[in-house]
Design a protein around this motif. Sequence first.
Motif, PDB file in Angstrom:
ATOM      1  N   VAL A   1      56.343  87.535   0.570  1.00 38.56           N
ATOM      2  CA  VAL A   1      55.638  88.022  -0.734  1.00 38.56           C
ATOM      3  C   VAL A   1      56.674  88.635  -1.779  1.00 38.56           C
ATOM      4  N   GLU A   2      58.006  88.511  -1.286  1.00 40.20           N
ATOM      5  CA  GLU A   2      58.991  89.522  -2.063  1.00 40.20           C
ATOM      6  C   GLU A   2      59.247  89.089  -3.358  1.00 40.20           C
ATOM      7  N   GLU A   3      59.220  87.746  -3.480  1.00 39.21           N
ATOM      8  CA  GLU A   3      59.523  86.999  -4.874  1.00 39.21           C
ATOM      9  C   GLU A   3      58.354  87.482  -5.904  1.00 39.21           C
ATOM     10  N   TYR A   4      56.987  87.922  -5.606  1.00 40.99           N
ATOM     11  CA  TYR A   4      56.304  88.376  -6.277  1.00 40.99           C
ATOM     12  C   TYR A   4      56.172  89.922  -6.810  1.00 40.99           C
ATOM     13  N   LEU A   5      57.370  90.444  -5.996  1.00 37.52           N
ATOM     14  CA  LEU A   5      57.282  92.121  -6.260  1.00 37.52           C
ATOM     15  C   LEU A   5      58.824  92.185  -7.306  1.00 37.52           C
ATOM     16  N   ASP A   6      58.442  93.256  -8.140  1.00 39.82           N
ATOM     17  CA  ASP A   6      59.533  93.555  -8.932  1.00 39.82           C
ATOM     18  C   ASP A   6      59.491  94.951  -9.125  1.00 39.82           C
TER      19      ASP A   6
ATOM     20  N   LEU B   1      56.216  97.089 -10.946  1.00 40.10           N
ATOM     21  CA  LEU B   1      54.948  97.597 -10.264  1.00 40.10           C
ATOM     22  C   LEU B   1      55.502  98.538  -8.929  1.00 40.10           C
ATOM     23  N   ALA B   2      55.034  99.692  -9.072  1.00 40.27           N
ATOM     24  CA  ALA B   2      55.554 100.625  -7.734  1.00 40.27           C
ATOM     25  C   ALA B   2      54.798 100.152  -6.704  1.00 40.27           C
ATOM     26  N   PHE B   3      55.716  99.679  -5.603  1.00 41.86           N
ATOM     27  CA  PHE B   3      55.229  99.204  -4.409  1.00 41.86           C
ATOM     28  C   PHE B   3      55.794 100.216  -3.155  1.00 41.86           C
ATOM     29  N   VAL B   4      55.138 100.675  -2.268  1.00 37.20           N
ATOM     30  CA  VAL B   4      55.732 101.344  -1.017  1.00 37.20           C
ATOM     31  C   VAL B   4      55.142 100.501   0.230  1.00 37.20           C
ATOM     32  N   SER B   5      56.053  99.904   0.823  1.00 36.94           N
ATOM     33  CA  SER B   5      55.852  99.246   2.036  1.00 36.94           C
ATOM     34  C   SER B   5      55.756 100.000   3.580  1.00 36.94           C
TER      35      SER B   5
END
Length: 360
Positions: free
Chosen positions: A126-131, A134-138
């Motif tokens: 799903v990496e292409e949908y993250l930028d 939007l703050a994202f912690v995996s």
Amino acid sequence: MATIKDVAMDAGVSVGTVSNVINGGKVSEERRQRVERSIQKLGYQVNGIARKMRTQRTDYVVVILPNIINPFYSLLLQGLEHALSAYDKQPLLCISDGEKEKEIKYIEMARANKVDGIIGVTFSDVEEYLDDTLAFVSIERRFSKNIPCVSGDNYLGGRMAAENLARRGATNLLLVQTIMSVDNEVRKRRLGFEGYCEENEIPYASITFSEKQVPSVYSSFSARSLIGSVLQAHMNNQMTENGRPNGIFAGTDHLAVVIQEELEQMGLCVPEDVQLVGYDGLRWMNTGQPFVSSIYQDTGMIAKTSVDCLMRLMNGEAVEDIVDLPIVFQDGGTTLPLPETDIKEKQGIMLPILEGEDRR
């Protein structure tokens, strides 16, 4: 039900003035008091979500989990709720079942509704949908982009599993683990296990299943059947040059429980015939005795660290990966006691020598 227009009419002001009062804008004290009296009089309910969206903060954080059948994820969710509440944030739970399409939908939903950020456990592409918008912690998964990853020290955990089996008398070890197709921190458990065995010249073998072969150890009969047949081949010396394994490291506690059931069906006793170590440190009903001897990782610490990282991202700070959170060995009865030569007496207290031993 009263509307903002009703409030404005009752207070004798414009709708814009009422909106400014609700959202903390500039309004004279006299008008503010009139509006507040009208709100109370009419019982007007302010739409908190809409108000916070206008101020670019909703105080909601999307939490994406594969499931909550696994107690590890349930405990993680509880930890995330506690940690988020300390920042006056609330979680919006999204269950993906590990499906890429669902995860994409949740990410897009979060972006469209301008939630404050996402904390996710995802092993899909799903990496292409993250930028950066939007703050994202995996958790337990590395992305190549500027997305921080939070995880326990999986490499050390794998070494700790092998070391505890060997120190407790196991001489021929076997690793059983499910491997996801994407790169993630969980893979390091195998590297740590095999590294320790090779450094100490301990015979070992490794069994790895893909997520397609073993989609679930909870409900998939075919997956359990596959695990059982492969395990039986190893225990019958059909797939190893080193003889029957007498120490097994399972990649998760649930996998360890399945392996224990299969071993007992073969007439083998755990831990007398085969010692067994899992991973995660889960307990019956989350508070009772451990399922199995295991490498325990603190879900509360993982959750708090993830939330702290998200808050820093939201404030525009640079955040690095944190993948070395502490883990400890937890005795759950599926391993033999340490021999006396591995225990020292200090001030009347028996302390295991092993680094990371759980002394609770």
